[in-house]
Design a protein around this motif. Structure first.
Motif, PDB file in Angstrom:
ATOM      1  N   PRO A  54      13.373  26.160  90.643  1.00 35.87           N
ATOM      2  CA  PRO A  54      14.409  25.947  91.661  1.00 35.87           C
ATOM      3  C   PRO A  54      15.776  26.495  91.232  1.00 35.87           C
ATOM      4  N   GLU A  55      16.092  26.377  89.943  1.00 35.01           N
ATOM      5  CA  GLU A  55      17.373  26.921  89.460  1.00 35.01           C
ATOM      6  C   GLU A  55      17.412  28.436  89.628  1.00 35.01           C
ATOM      7  N   ALA A  56      16.295  29.087  89.348  1.00 32.03           N
ATOM      8  CA  ALA A  56      16.226  30.546  89.438  1.00 32.03           C
ATOM      9  C   ALA A  56      16.315  31.021  90.890  1.00 32.03           C
ATOM     10  N   GLU A  57      15.836  30.214  91.821  1.00 29.93           N
ATOM     11  CA  GLU A  57      15.906  30.606  93.235  1.00 29.93           C
ATOM     12  C   GLU A  57      17.334  30.623  93.747  1.00 29.93           C
ATOM     13  N   LYS A  58      18.240  29.934  93.069  1.00 31.38           N
ATOM     14  CA  LYS A  58      19.621  29.825  93.521  1.00 31.38           C
ATOM     15  C   LYS A  58      20.532  30.912  92.975  1.00 31.38           C
ATOM     16  N   LYS A  59      20.086  31.648  91.942  1.00 31.15           N
ATOM     17  CA  LYS A  59      20.959  32.686  91.393  1.00 31.15           C
ATOM     18  C   LYS A  59      20.163  33.823  90.774  1.00 31.15           C
ATOM     19  N   TRP A  60      20.824  34.943  90.663  1.00 31.38           N
ATOM     20  CA  TRP A  60      20.242  36.143  90.066  1.00 31.38           C
ATOM     21  C   TRP A  60      20.249  36.001  88.543  1.00 31.38           C
TER      22      TRP A  60
ATOM     23  N   GLU B 103      23.645  34.387  77.007  1.00 36.60           N
ATOM     24  CA  GLU B 103      22.885  33.829  75.889  1.00 36.60           C
ATOM     25  C   GLU B 103      21.799  32.849  76.337  1.00 36.60           C
ATOM     26  N   ARG B 104      21.808  32.444  77.597  1.00 35.78           N
ATOM     27  CA  ARG B 104      20.834  31.433  78.040  1.00 35.78           C
ATOM     28  C   ARG B 104      19.450  31.997  78.303  1.00 35.78           C
TER      29      ARG B 104
ATOM     30  N   PRO C  46      11.913  24.699  65.269  1.00 37.97           N
ATOM     31  CA  PRO C  46      10.523  25.025  65.592  1.00 37.97           C
ATOM     32  C   PRO C  46       9.969  24.229  66.773  1.00 37.97           C
ATOM     33  N   ALA C  47      10.591  23.107  67.118  1.00 37.38           N
ATOM     34  CA  ALA C  47      10.104  22.287  68.225  1.00 37.38           C
ATOM     35  C   ALA C  47      10.707  22.721  69.572  1.00 37.38           C
ATOM     36  N   ALA C  48      11.539  23.763  69.566  1.00 44.30           N
ATOM     37  CA  ALA C  48      12.181  24.225  70.802  1.00 44.30           C
ATOM     38  C   ALA C  48      11.121  24.699  71.797  1.00 44.30           C
ATOM     39  N   LYS C  49      11.379  24.429  73.045  1.00 42.02           N
ATOM     40  CA  LYS C  49      10.459  24.844  74.110  1.00 42.02           C
ATOM     41  C   LYS C  49      11.122  25.925  74.953  1.00 42.02           C
ATOM     42  N   LEU C  50      10.295  26.668  75.659  1.00 43.12           N
ATOM     43  CA  LEU C  50      10.789  27.691  76.573  1.00 43.12           C
ATOM     44  C   LEU C  50      10.550  27.250  78.013  1.00 43.12           C
ATOM     45  N   LYS C  51      11.555  27.444  78.830  1.00 46.31           N
ATOM     46  CA  LYS C  51      11.411  27.205  80.267  1.00 46.31           C
ATOM     47  C   LYS C  51      11.442  28.567  80.949  1.00 46.31           C
ATOM     48  N   LEU C  52      10.321  28.946  81.554  1.00 47.73           N
ATOM     49  CA  LEU C  52      10.211  30.248  82.195  1.00 47.73           C
ATOM     50  C   LEU C  52      10.890  30.188  83.560  1.00 47.73           C
ATOM     51  N   HIS C  53      11.936  31.003  83.726  1.00 44.69           N
ATOM     52  CA  HIS C  53      12.682  31.012  84.990  1.00 44.69           C
ATOM     53  C   HIS C  53      12.288  32.169  85.899  1.00 44.69           C
ATOM     54  N   TYR C  54      11.942  33.317  85.325  1.00 45.40           N
ATOM     55  CA  TYR C  54      11.596  34.497  86.120  1.00 45.40           C
ATOM     56  C   TYR C  54      10.401  35.209  85.491  1.00 45.40           C
TER      57      TYR C  54
ATOM     58  N   LYS D 236       2.481  39.502  79.991  1.00 50.62           N
ATOM     59  CA  LYS D 236       3.423  39.408  81.114  1.00 50.62           C
ATOM     60  C   LYS D 236       4.826  39.142  80.573  1.00 50.62           C
ATOM     61  N   ALA D 237       5.804  39.778  81.194  1.00 47.96           N
ATOM     62  CA  ALA D 237       7.194  39.620  80.768  1.00 47.96           C
ATOM     63  C   ALA D 237       7.881  38.539  81.603  1.00 47.96           C
ATOM     64  N   PHE D 238       8.668  37.715  80.923  1.00 50.23           N
ATOM     65  CA  PHE D 238       9.398  36.630  81.571  1.00 50.23           C
ATOM     66  C   PHE D 238      10.831  36.602  81.062  1.00 50.23           C
ATOM     67  N   LEU D 239      11.727  36.039  81.866  1.00 53.40           N
ATOM     68  CA  LEU D 239      13.050  35.663  81.398  1.00 53.40           C
ATOM     69  C   LEU D 239      13.007  34.153  81.256  1.00 53.40           C
ATOM     70  N   ALA D 240      13.261  33.678  80.042  1.00 55.47           N
ATOM     71  CA  ALA D 240      13.091  32.263  79.741  1.00 55.47           C
ATOM     72  C   ALA D 240      14.351  31.695  79.118  1.00 55.47           C
ATOM     73  N   GLU D 241      14.487  30.384  79.238  1.00 55.54           N
ATOM     74  CA  GLU D 241      15.589  29.648  78.638  1.00 55.54           C
ATOM     75  C   GLU D 241      15.025  28.836  77.471  1.00 55.54           C
ATOM     76  N   LYS D 242      15.689  28.898  76.338  1.00 61.05           N
ATOM     77  CA  LYS D 242      15.255  28.123  75.175  1.00 61.05           C
ATOM     78  C   LYS D 242      15.868  26.727  75.272  1.00 61.05           C
ATOM     79  N   LEU D 243      14.998  25.723  75.239  1.00 61.74           N
ATOM     80  CA  LEU D 243      15.443  24.339  75.328  1.00 61.74           C
ATOM     81  C   LEU D 243      15.314  23.703  73.953  1.00 61.74           C
ATOM     82  N   GLY D 244      16.410  23.380  73.354  1.00 62.60           N
ATOM     83  CA  GLY D 244      16.402  22.768  72.028  1.00 62.60           C
ATOM     84  C   GLY D 244      16.513  23.812  70.930  1.00 62.60           C
ATOM     85  N   ASP D 245      16.530  23.312  69.672  1.00 60.90           N
ATOM     86  CA  ASP D 245      16.651  24.180  68.496  1.00 60.90           C
ATOM     87  C   ASP D 245      15.485  23.956  67.562  1.00 60.90           C
TER      88      ASP D 245
END
Length: 192
Positions: free
Chosen positions: A108-114, A121-122, A142-150, A131-140
């Motif tokens: 939903p966040e990605a649908e609102k902006k380019w 840096e986000r 080795p336990a950091a997760k990725l949130k795939l936005h595009y 497959k290629a994605f644009l992702a946001e790193k959540l946390g710092d």
């Protein structure tokens, strides 16, 4: 685009000496029919397409007007000036023009902006299973997760929705009734 065209020459012959009055009555009826058709197109767009179709539906209602108005012919139309209106109706392939890939929103966040509107840096490029994605790193760490936005695509194919053909089928009986009522009103000396 749906255009309504009426040959007023035959109608004015049937109305004998009332040519100017009948042409004005027909012009009003054709314009009313175009406005009614715009409403039908908007309804069909809203029922045919999922989210994000409000702007497309409103664009038809906002763009109604005469194309030609002469003693021989009156035509009015509704259309959308939006660049994606045609491809949504008829389908086709979309390719990037200024970038290397299209960024298709996944959240939903990605649908609102380019992607360019995010802080630089986000978002980071991530390749998963080819497959290629644009992702946001959540946390710092080795336990950091990725949130795939595009998801990044070289091209996408839009299937034809055919909303204009559907709207035309629904509108034609009402267009006919509107114009017939105007003609009958002119013949009987009353304005519809």
């Amino acid at each position: 685009m749906i255009e309504i065209q009426v040959d007023t020459a035959e109608a004015t012959k049937a109305l004998a000496g009332a040519q100017k009055a009948s042409a004005a009555v027909l012009a009003g009826a054709v314009l009313r029919a175009a406005h009614m058709t715009a409403g039908i197109v908007a309804d069909v767009v809203m029922s045919t397409m999922r989210g994000g179709s409000n702007e497309l539906a409103r664009s038809f209602v906002a763009n109604v007007g005469f194309v030609q108005q002469t003693p021989e012919e009156v035509s009015a139309r509704t259309h959308s000036p939006l660049p994606y209106a045609r491809i949504q109706d008829q389908g086709g392939t979309i390719r990037p023009r200024t970038a290397k890939a299209l960024a298709i929103p996944l959240t939903p966040e990605a649908e609102k902006k380019w992607p360019r509107d995010w802080a630089q840096e986000r978002l980071r490029l991530v390749v998963l299973r080819g497959k290629a994605f644009l992702a946001e790193k959540l946390g710092d760490g080795p336990a950091a997760k990725l949130k795939l936005h595009y998801v990044l695509k070289e091209q996408v194919t839009i299937s034809a929705k055919g909303y204009l053909d559907q709207a035309k089928k629904r509108a034609l009986p009402q267009i006919d009734a509107t114009i017939r009522a105007a003609l009958l009103g002119a013949i009987n000396g009353a304005r519809p």
